[in-house]
Design an enzyme around this catalytic site. Structure first.
Site, PDB file in Angstrom:
ATOM      1  CG  ASP A 120       0.129   6.668  -1.092  1.00  0.00           C
ATOM      2  OD1 ASP A 120       0.609   7.798  -1.277  1.00  0.00           O
ATOM      3  OD2 ASP A 120      -0.779   6.201  -1.799  1.00  0.00           O
ATOM      4  CB  SER A 153      -3.927   7.377  -6.258  1.00  0.00           C
ATOM      5  OG  SER A 153      -2.733   7.131  -6.952  1.00  0.00           O
ATOM      6  CG  HIS A 175      -0.860  10.473  -3.159  1.00  0.00           C
ATOM      7  ND1 HIS A 175      -0.925   9.100  -3.006  1.00  0.00           N
ATOM      8  CD2 HIS A 175      -1.347  10.721  -4.407  1.00  0.00           C
ATOM      9  CE1 HIS A 175      -1.423   8.558  -4.105  1.00  0.00           C
ATOM     10  NE2 HIS A 175      -1.680   9.525  -4.971  1.00  0.00           N
TER      11      HIS A 175
END
Length: 360
Positions: free
Chosen positions: A148, A358, A180
């Site tokens: 990520d 996600s 994120h």
């Protein structure tokens, strides 16, 4: 014009051996030394055997360009020569929706407070993880590689077992400017008291493969995937959003790790509600594609005992792989999980609501 190519070999060797093979092939073909260079890769995988070299070509002469590619493809041991493609983080098209207006539930059902609606519900809460924790199923002994945008220092404070945090990009350091990757890592192995993850005792291996601009490349991912394979990861969470399943070297690498027994999980993507919107690698047969449910967005529906619905933004099949040959497509995603306003620490370490596959 400068273009980078991944020169994939059939065998694993040290990087200098593959670089020498590329150089010998191009010199033998009479390629001008000024028109090419093998790009050095200074990362955690450089000490391990590799199966590719990264070549940069800088020539406006088309005949020479074609000659170089022919020489490489005919080189002994070369399996494939492919463009080093750009990829993006799978975050687009899943905007935060406004907290739903209060709706009356059935008699005897307590409505969720506005504060809970605003911050979202934790992954542990939505998945019923506490019932597993009571039986000592907390992720102990499971090694999870998280591909990520990295991990922030504040977000790392809520994760018990972070074995490594490695940067594979061209940025300096593995800190997460986006938040994120920090949220995804905490959803998996976080222990924040207000928004815990599903498996707080899992061991996390953090791979920063996306920049703050949400960009990555085939070469970065190949190096990181090779390293994860050699690091004994049991499960790999990959938040890659690419529509192009024709990136053959990347697709082959994912297959290689899957064949080695690593479970690969990837968000389906946020391009719904139309069909045929699955991202790669979630569209691969050997990758577990996770779609998003709107459970956290419909409290009254859930309270009434009705099943949650597929979130409108969640990508879905059919797959496109089989179309060129006229084959039957496959239907995905493979599994569904809540993906609307999921609470997890962001870059600042504070619980916040996140939406998208996600986070499913």
């Amino acid at each position: 014009m400068t273009i980078r190519y991944v020169v994939q070999f059939a065998a694993y060797r040290d990087a200098t051996t593959h670089a020498a093979a590329v150089g010998d092939a191009l010199r033998l073909a009479g390629a001008c030394e000024a028109s090419w260079r093998v790009v050095p890769r200074a990362n955690a995988a450089s000490a391990q055997p590799t199966d590719f070299a990264l070549l940069e070509l800088a020539t406006a002469d088309e005949p020479e360009f074609r000659s170089i590619l022919r020489a490489l493809r005919s080189c002994a041991g070369v399996r494939r020569v492919a463009i080093d493609r750009s990829l993006t983080l799978a975050t687009a098209a899943a905007p935060e929706s406004a907290p739903p207006r209060a709706r009356p539930g059935p008699p005897g059902v307590r409505e969720r407070s506005p504060a809970i609606v605003a911050r979202g519900a934790s992954a542990a809460e939505l998945l019923g993880a506490p019932s597993l924790w009571r039986h000592n199923h907390t992720g102990t002994g499971i090694r999870v590689a998280v591909f990520d945008s990295g991990l922030s220092a504040a977000g790392a404070m809520h994760i018990r077992n972070v074995e490594s945090v490695l940067d594979w990009t061209d940025e300096a350091g593995a800190d997460d400017a986006l938040g994120h990757g920090t949220a995804v890592a905490n959803l998996i192995g976080g222990s924040h008291p207000a928004c815990p993850g599903a498996a707080p005792d899992a061991t996390l291996l953090i791979y920063k493969v996306f920049t703050r601009a949400q960009a990555s490349s085939t070469a970065w991912l190949l190096d990181a995937l090779n390293h994860a394979k050699g690091s004994g990861a049991h499960l790999l969470n990959l938040s890659v959003g690419g529509p192009d399943f024709l990136d053959a070297v990347f697709v082959d690498k994912v297959r290689e790790l899957s064949a080695a027994g690593i479970v690969i999980v990837s968000g389906a993507g946020n391009g719904g509600p139309l069909g045929g919107t699955l991202l790669n690698p979630a569209d691969q047969p050997d990758v577990l594609a996770v779609g998003g449910l709107s459970a956290n967005d419909e409290p009254s529906r859930i309270a009434a005992g009705l099943p949650p619905r597929l979130a409108r933004f969640s990508a879905r099949g059919p797959t496109a792989w089989e179309q060129p040959s006229g084959g039957a497509p496959r239907w995905k995603p493979d599994v569904l999980a809540p993906a609307v306003r999921i609470s997890a620490p962001g870059a600042d370490g504070e619980c916040a609501a996140h939406t998208g596959t996600s986070f499913a």
